[in-house]
Scaffold this motif. Structure first.
Motif, short mmCIF file in Angstrom:
data_model
loop_
_atom_site.label_atom_id
_atom_site.label_comp_id
_atom_site.label_asym_id
_atom_site.label_seq_id
_atom_site.Cartn_x
_atom_site.Cartn_y
_atom_site.Cartn_z
N ASP A 1 0.83 -1.21 0.00
CA ASP A 1 0.00 0.00 0.00
C ASP A 1 0.87 1.26 0.00
N PRO A 2 0.32 2.37 -0.51
CA PRO A 2 1.04 3.64 -0.41
C PRO A 2 1.38 3.96 1.04
N ILE A 3 2.47 4.68 1.22
CA ILE A 3 2.94 5.02 2.56
C ILE A 3 2.21 6.26 3.05
N ASP A 4 1.65 6.18 4.25
CA ASP A 4 0.86 7.29 4.79
C ASP A 4 1.47 7.89 6.05
N ILE B 1 9.41 -3.73 -3.35
CA ILE B 1 9.79 -3.18 -2.05
C ILE B 1 9.36 -1.72 -2.06
N ARG B 2 8.65 -1.29 -1.01
CA ARG B 2 8.13 0.07 -0.98
C ARG B 2 8.53 0.74 0.32
N PRO C 1 8.77 9.81 -2.30
CA PRO C 1 9.24 11.08 -1.73
C PRO C 1 8.65 11.28 -0.34
N LYS C 2 9.25 12.18 0.43
CA LYS C 2 8.79 12.38 1.81
C LYS C 2 7.33 12.81 1.87
N ASP C 3 6.87 13.52 0.85
CA ASP C 3 5.47 13.97 0.82
C ASP C 3 4.54 12.95 0.18
N GLY C 4 5.05 11.79 -0.19
CA GLY C 4 4.21 10.75 -0.78
C GLY C 4 3.92 11.00 -2.24
N LEU C 5 3.03 10.17 -2.80
CA LEU C 5 2.63 10.25 -4.20
C LEU C 5 1.17 10.67 -4.30
N HIS D 1 -6.08 3.05 -8.57
CA HIS D 1 -5.47 1.73 -8.72
C HIS D 1 -3.98 1.88 -8.93
N GLU D 2 -3.24 0.86 -8.51
CA GLU D 2 -1.81 0.75 -8.82
C GLU D 2 -1.54 -0.65 -9.35
N PHE D 3 -0.72 -0.73 -10.40
CA PHE D 3 -0.38 -2.01 -11.03
C PHE D 3 1.14 -2.09 -11.21
#
Length: 350
Positions: free
Chosen positions: A57-60, A100-101, A184-188, A193-195
């Motif tokens: 998952d995206p980093i929050d 790896i995220r 990035p530190k501020d996220g995306l 969806h992400e693939f």
């Protein structure tokens, strides 16, 4: 679905030499044989193709942390296509290897295990690492061995990782590559969806589609004449005719992460039925994207991040626009767009 496309020994580690690796040569493992004389082998796994939706998952969070990552290298028999088997090499049972995220500023503690029973040494070179060989020298493991090293993610972007032992080109061709995403530190920006997809070429002793067990062909690799060019490790793996295609609804946005393992060929990455709304070439998310890109070049050993949105229903075919690789060597995946027709944008019958 496919009819419209006409489809019916480099001693290097860490893109540098790694101590101790020369003691285990892979040459004797790759003597070409006639595939017609070798029956297809029993497979170790039902599929080698990574699920393009199975990514972190995206980093929050807003602060750095230490992230533990475990990787196991495996040599296992799977099908390239029905009736055609090959002994792949993988990180974590899949091609491309697991994404790896992490976040810029994170410390990554990476543990790599070479599964007992493997025949060769392996290691990992991550292009996100500032250190000798990208970690390759610190991570060289023989069968049954485990090592751990630590690095700080000091710059953002999407970066390849790959095996980097002697005969690294053979190991990468056999499936040992993946992506590390450093947000990035501020996220995306948020998307629906992400693939995650990866392209590589495979050099074997048989012709594409020739049934039996294919061995690796060093001469074909040296000549850069692949038998297959594959998306996620198998011929047309991520399509309705194989393991299914991921989907998005009309009105949705998607971000595609793409890694070109190579080891030799560029990819001309194109979404048939759309364009890339944005492309961060080389995975360089620290800078601005290019807009409305039809086909983006991705070099072997590099990545791209691209976005698109769905305005009409129907498939988006992800291809390398060197189209003989699509029609004859297996290089295609599909994302389905589902929902109501939009005749203002596209009307198939007038």
């Amino acid at each position: 679905m496919l009819e419209a496309l006409g489809v019916g020994t480099a001693a290097l580690a860490g893109c540098a030499s790694a101590p101790g690796a020369q003691q285990q040569s892979t040459e004797t493992e790759t003597t070409p044989q006639e595939p017609a004389m070798n029956a297809a082998q029993q497979t170790d796994v039902d599929r080698i193709a990574a699920d393009p939706t199975a990514i972190p998952d995206p980093i929050d969070r807003s602060e750095p942390k230490t992230v533990s990552v475990e990787m196991t290298t495996k040599e296992q028999v799977a099908e390239i296509e029905p009736g055609v088997t090959y002994t792949y090499m993988t990180f974590g049972d899949q091609i491309p290897g697991p994404m790896i995220r992490v976040r810029r500023g994170d410390t990554v503690e990476l543990t790599i295990t070479n599964e007992e029973g493997n025949s060769m040494p392996h290691n990992i070179d991550l292009h996100a690492v500032r250190g000798p060989g990208g970690g390759a020298e610190a991570s060289m493991v023989t069968p049954g061995q485990t090592k751990t090293f630590r690095f700080k993610a000091t710059y953002p972007g999407a970066f390849i990782y790959h095996c980097a032992v002697p005969n690294l080109d053979m190991h990468i061709s056999s499936g040992m590559f993946g992506m590390i995403l450093v947000e990035p530190k501020d996220g995306l920006p948020e998307v629906d969806h992400e693939f995650y997809f990866g392209q590589h070429e495979l050099y074997t002793t048989g012709d594409a589609g020739e049934e039996g067990h294919h061995d690796f062909d060093m001469d074909a690799m040296a000549a850069e004449e692949p038998t297959y060019v594959l998306m996620n490790g198998e011929k047309y793996a991520i399509t309705p005719d194989r393991y299914g295609a991921p989907s998005m609804s009309v009105g949705d946005t998607a971000r595609v992460y793409f890694v070109a393992g190579g080891p030799n060929l560029d990819s001309s990455f194109h979404p048939i039925g759309s364009v890339w709304d944005e492309v961060w070439q080389q995975g360089s998310i620290a800078g601005p994207p290019n807009k409305f890109v039809q086909t983006t070049p991705v070099k072997p050993g590099s990545c791209a991040i691209a976005t698109l949105h769905a305005e009409v229903p129907g498939p988006i075919k992800l291809v390398d626009h060197a189209l003989s690789r699509v029609a004859r060597k297996g290089m295609m995946a599909i994302i389905n767009r589902e929902g109501q027709a939009n005749p203002e944008v596209f009307e198939p019958e007038v």
